[in-house]
Design a protein around this motif. Structure first.
Motif, PDB file in Angstrom:
ATOM      1  N   ASP A   5      35.627  27.129  31.343  1.00 15.27           N
ATOM      2  CA  ASP A   5      36.813  26.559  32.009  1.00 15.27           C
ATOM      3  C   ASP A   5      37.584  27.627  32.789  1.00 15.27           C
ATOM      4  OD1 ASP A   5      39.559  27.043  30.130  1.00 15.27           O
ATOM      5  OD2 ASP A   5      37.617  27.373  29.144  1.00 15.27           O
ATOM      6  N   ASP A   6      38.225  27.165  33.877  1.00 14.73           N
ATOM      7  CA  ASP A   6      38.944  28.049  34.797  1.00 14.73           C
ATOM      8  C   ASP A   6      40.112  28.773  34.133  1.00 14.73           C
ATOM      9  OD1 ASP A   6      37.328  27.599  36.949  1.00 14.73           O
ATOM     10  OD2 ASP A   6      38.596  26.048  37.846  1.00 14.73           O
ATOM     11  N   ALA A   7      40.855  28.088  33.289  1.00 11.28           N
ATOM     12  CA  ALA A   7      42.036  28.690  32.661  1.00 11.28           C
ATOM     13  C   ALA A   7      41.641  29.901  31.813  1.00 11.28           C
ATOM     14  CB  ALA A   7      42.773  27.661  31.818  1.00 11.28           C
ATOM     15  N   THR A   8      40.576  29.799  31.076  1.00 11.49           N
ATOM     16  CA  THR A   8      40.123  30.910  30.235  1.00 11.49           C
ATOM     17  C   THR A   8      39.641  32.067  31.103  1.00 11.49           C
ATOM     18  OG1 THR A   8      39.481  29.355  28.506  1.00 11.49           O
ATOM     19  CG2 THR A   8      38.560  31.572  28.370  1.00 11.49           C
ATOM     20  N   ARG A   9      38.913  31.774  32.174  1.00 12.56           N
ATOM     21  CA  ARG A   9      38.439  32.820  33.085  1.00 12.56           C
ATOM     22  C   ARG A   9      39.616  33.545  33.738  1.00 12.56           C
ATOM     23  NH1 ARG A   9      34.454  29.082  34.523  1.00 12.56           N
ATOM     24  NH2 ARG A   9      35.548  28.551  36.434  1.00 12.56           N
ATOM     25  N   ARG A  10      40.622  32.777  34.193  1.00 18.63           N
ATOM     26  CA  ARG A  10      41.806  33.404  34.813  1.00 18.63           C
ATOM     27  C   ARG A  10      42.543  34.282  33.813  1.00 18.63           C
ATOM     28  NH1 ARG A  10      42.459  28.364  37.328  1.00 18.63           N
ATOM     29  NH2 ARG A  10      43.994  27.778  35.775  1.00 18.63           N
ATOM     30  N   ALA A  11      42.706  33.790  32.590  1.00 20.32           N
ATOM     31  CA  ALA A  11      43.395  34.575  31.563  1.00 20.32           C
ATOM     32  C   ALA A  11      42.627  35.856  31.252  1.00 20.32           C
ATOM     33  CB  ALA A  11      43.575  33.742  30.295  1.00 20.32           C
ATOM     34  N   ALA A  12      41.317  35.776  31.190  1.00 19.39           N
ATOM     35  CA  ALA A  12      40.499  36.964  30.923  1.00 19.39           C
ATOM     36  C   ALA A  12      40.612  37.958  32.078  1.00 19.39           C
ATOM     37  CB  ALA A  12      39.043  36.564  30.697  1.00 19.39           C
ATOM     38  N   GLU A  13      40.618  37.473  33.299  1.00 20.70           N
ATOM     39  CA  GLU A  13      40.743  38.355  34.455  1.00 20.70           C
ATOM     40  C   GLU A  13      42.115  39.022  34.479  1.00 20.70           C
ATOM     41  OE1 GLU A  13      40.359  40.643  37.759  1.00 20.70           O
ATOM     42  OE2 GLU A  13      38.817  39.766  36.491  1.00 20.70           O
ATOM     43  N   GLU A  14      43.173  38.275  34.166  1.00 17.60           N
ATOM     44  CA  GLU A  14      44.517  38.859  34.110  1.00 17.60           C
ATOM     45  C   GLU A  14      44.587  39.933  33.032  1.00 17.60           C
ATOM     46  OE1 GLU A  14      47.366  35.695  33.665  1.00 17.60           O
ATOM     47  OE2 GLU A  14      46.809  34.786  35.583  1.00 17.60           O
ATOM     48  N   LEU A  15      43.977  39.674  31.892  1.00 16.80           N
ATOM     49  CA  LEU A  15      43.954  40.650  30.806  1.00 16.80           C
ATOM     50  C   LEU A  15      43.187  41.903  31.230  1.00 16.80           C
ATOM     51  CD1 LEU A  15      44.692  41.313  27.908  1.00 16.80           C
ATOM     52  CD2 LEU A  15      42.613  40.149  27.174  1.00 16.80           C
ATOM     53  N   ARG A  16      42.043  41.733  31.897  1.00 16.28           N
ATOM     54  CA  ARG A  16      41.261  42.866  32.370  1.00 16.28           C
ATOM     55  C   ARG A  16      42.063  43.685  33.379  1.00 16.28           C
ATOM     56  NH1 ARG A  16      39.079  44.921  36.388  1.00 16.28           N
ATOM     57  NH2 ARG A  16      39.588  43.221  37.774  1.00 16.28           N
ATOM     58  N   ALA A  17      42.714  43.019  34.328  1.00 14.70           N
ATOM     59  CA  ALA A  17      43.500  43.713  35.351  1.00 14.70           C
ATOM     60  C   ALA A  17      44.675  44.469  34.715  1.00 14.70           C
ATOM     61  CB  ALA A  17      43.997  42.721  36.399  1.00 14.70           C
ATOM     62  N   ALA A  18      45.348  43.846  33.752  1.00 10.34           N
ATOM     63  CA  ALA A  18      46.471  44.502  33.074  1.00 10.34           C
ATOM     64  C   ALA A  18      45.981  45.730  32.305  1.00 10.34           C
ATOM     65  CB  ALA A  18      47.173  43.530  32.142  1.00 10.34           C
ATOM     66  N   GLY A  19      44.827  45.623  31.677  1.00  8.13           N
ATOM     67  CA  GLY A  19      44.259  46.756  30.955  1.00  8.13           C
ATOM     68  C   GLY A  19      43.921  47.911  31.889  1.00  8.13           C
ATOM     69  N   CYS A  20      43.341  47.597  33.029  1.00  5.71           N
ATOM     70  CA  CYS A  20      43.016  48.641  34.022  1.00  5.71           C
ATOM     71  C   CYS A  20      44.282  49.320  34.530  1.00  5.71           C
ATOM     72  CB  CYS A  20      42.240  48.039  35.194  1.00  5.71           C
ATOM     73  SG  CYS A  20      40.544  47.604  34.774  1.00  5.71           S
ATOM     74  N   GLN A  21      45.320  48.532  34.808  1.00  7.25           N
ATOM     75  CA  GLN A  21      46.573  49.101  35.281  1.00  7.25           C
ATOM     76  C   GLN A  21      47.190  50.004  34.212  1.00  7.25           C
ATOM     77  OE1 GLN A  21      49.528  46.278  36.569  1.00  7.25           O
ATOM     78  NE2 GLN A  21      51.038  47.869  36.980  1.00  7.25           N
ATOM     79  N   ALA A  22      47.158  49.553  32.945  1.00  2.00           N
ATOM     80  CA  ALA A  22      47.716  50.361  31.859  1.00  2.00           C
ATOM     81  C   ALA A  22      46.963  51.687  31.734  1.00  2.00           C
ATOM     82  CB  ALA A  22      47.668  49.587  30.550  1.00  2.00           C
ATOM     83  N   LEU A  23      45.642  51.655  31.869  1.00  2.00           N
ATOM     84  CA  LEU A  23      44.859  52.893  31.805  1.00  2.00           C
ATOM     85  C   LEU A  23      45.193  53.825  32.968  1.00  2.00           C
ATOM     86  CD1 LEU A  23      41.354  51.648  30.627  1.00  2.00           C
ATOM     87  CD2 LEU A  23      42.913  53.183  29.413  1.00  2.00           C
ATOM     88  N   ASP A  24      45.350  53.281  34.167  1.00  2.00           N
ATOM     89  CA  ASP A  24      45.731  54.106  35.319  1.00  2.00           C
ATOM     90  C   ASP A  24      47.084  54.774  35.090  1.00  2.00           C
ATOM     91  OD1 ASP A  24      43.414  53.540  36.715  1.00  2.00           O
ATOM     92  OD2 ASP A  24      44.344  51.981  37.973  1.00  2.00           O
ATOM     93  N   GLU A  25      48.049  54.017  34.576  1.00  2.00           N
ATOM     94  CA  GLU A  25      49.375  54.568  34.319  1.00  2.00           C
ATOM     95  C   GLU A  25      49.322  55.639  33.236  1.00  2.00           C
ATOM     96  OE1 GLU A  25      51.915  51.223  33.568  1.00  2.00           O
ATOM     97  OE2 GLU A  25      51.757  50.519  35.632  1.00  2.00           O
TER      98      GLU A  25
END
Length: 179
Positions: A5-25
């Motif tokens: 389902d789309d909602a789960t995919r979007r949530a996973a992508e948001e989580l991945r993006a937030a994790g990448c940003q946190a690592l960069d910071e």
């Protein structure tokens, strides 16, 4: 990210993006707190007088007032304050030629406060010089200062001049301070 389902995919992508940003910071923060790399020869607060002399030499009347003991600033704070002063004076040269500049640095056990205030320009901005650079100097300084839990304010003053004010903690632990 491969869920049906789309909602789960979007949530996973948001989580991945937030994790990448946190690592960069986190990488940025660790980079600031480390000892200066061999190639980083950025002066500390001791280099302020040289920056002031350079400003005066190019026709910008500049005065430096220091209060307190510069030794209270840890090495990373001294280098950060130097970068702030260098950027502020560069901006005066570009955008406020001939303006009188007052630089005030206050050192105490808790913080270092640097204020660079220029009067309105006496001359016309040289368009070739004003158009140089990335335009991100203050934004990059703000990020660097926030990583060490400081603040930066920059902007116009009511009299037509401008001001840059940085407040930094006096001590930021680094591997230099452990030696």
């Amino acid at each position: 990210m491969t869920a049906a389902d789309d909602a789960t995919r979007r949530a996973a992508e948001e989580l991945r993006a937030a994790g990448c940003q946190a690592l960069d910071e986190l990488r940025d923060l660790v980079g600031i707190l480390r000892t200066a790399p061999e190639g980083d020869h950025t002066p500390s607060a001791a280099g302020f007088a040289e920056l002031i002399a350079e400003s005066v030499a190019v026709g910008i009347p500049t005065e430096l007032i220091e209060e307190g003991d510069p030794a209270l600033a840890s090495p990373v704070v001294g280098r950060t304050a130097y970068r702030v002063l260098r950027e502020a004076l560069t901006n005066v040269r570009k955008h406020a030629p001939g303006a009188r500049v007052n630089v005030r640095v206050e050192y105490d056990h808790a913080q270092v406060r640097l204020t660079v205030r220029n009067a309105p320009p006496n001359g016309t901005s040289r368009s070739a010089l004003a158009g140089t650079g990335s335009g991100l100097g203050i934004a990059h300084l703000r990020q660097r200062i926030e990583l060490v839990h400081g603040t930066l304010r920059a902007g116009p003053c009511c009299d037509g001049g401008s001001s840059v004010e940085a407040t930094l903690p006096a001590f930021v632990p680094t591997s230099e301070s452990a030696v």
